[in-house]
Design an enzyme around this catalytic site. Sequence first.
Site, PDB file in Angstrom:
ATOM      1  CB  CYS A  83      -0.984  -0.002   1.166  1.00  0.00           C
ATOM      2  SG  CYS A  83      -0.276   0.204   2.822  1.00  0.00           S
ATOM      3  CG  HIS A 122      -4.658   0.578   4.159  1.00  0.00           C
ATOM      4  ND1 HIS A 122      -3.877   0.032   3.154  1.00  0.00           N
ATOM      5  CD2 HIS A 122      -5.716   1.166   3.552  1.00  0.00           C
ATOM      6  CE1 HIS A 122      -4.455   0.271   1.987  1.00  0.00           C
ATOM      7  NE2 HIS A 122      -5.553   0.961   2.202  1.00  0.00           N
ATOM      8  CG  ASP A 139      -6.827   2.284  -0.596  1.00  0.00           C
ATOM      9  OD1 ASP A 139      -5.660   2.092  -0.985  1.00  0.00           O
ATOM     10  OD2 ASP A 139      -7.354   1.658   0.345  1.00  0.00           O
TER      11      ASP A 139
END
Length: 285
Positions: A83, A122, A139
């Site tokens: 991520c 995250h 995202d």
Amino acid sequence: MTSDRAADHGPQPAPGIDLDAYLARIGWSGERRPTAQVLRSVHRAHLLGIPFENLDPVLGSAPSLALADLEAKLVRGGRGGYCYEHNTLFAAALTALGFRITLLCARVVVGAAPGDVRPRTHMLMLAGVPGEPTPYLADVGFGSAGSLLEPIPLVAGAELHDSPRHHRLVNTPHDGPLEQWELQARTADGSWESQYAFTLEPFEAPDYEVINWHIATNPRSPFSHRVYAQRTTPNSHLSLSGRTLTVTAQDGTREERELADGAEVLSVLTAGFGIRLPEGTRLPE
């Protein structure tokens, strides 16, 4: 509104991305304007164009989050990332296209037992579109079949039919001065499954450097010793966890199989996930 202020005044990624090379990597060739349609289109193209993978931590190193290194790896090197890599690169590209970016951090709640409190690990972001009062949650780094294919407006109760997926944003109670948001994904049986929870507190690049080091090197982190890879295609989602390969079709049906050994894992990463492995790669036993 609080969300609009966050989108206007959040930390901005460093400039300097090779936008031509990035857009070629994700196969996108539209008009380079900061509109909602461009945001949706580039977001989906990134998800389809660059796989999720954590090979660097498994092989013993924390990946660099420097933009030049991310371009060398994800854009020119035929690799994927996790991520922090995906969303750092994506935020730089959106900034170059004229969007206003606020970097955020979420607690992953999917799979958590009731009462579990996980750390905020995250990376995600808000993308503000010039002329629009409400930013979008964007995202491209949540390695899961429940991840967003397109950004969703930051509005409580907003639903997004990012076909073949279906998401919504809700406010959830928690102890703290900032309202908490939760991204949920619709499951095959029609229920809503929570993915992650976050507030609108802006995060800076050094915050992710610390989290990235912890996730990549802590021996108790699953990312430091177990291979995870994800690839979204127009017709399915591929997931590799250790030696378990799962293929999820658009209708939600799943097929699983166990790979024989590390050599087959590497073969599947190359052929199935489109990851260009470093020469001589060998997975730890």
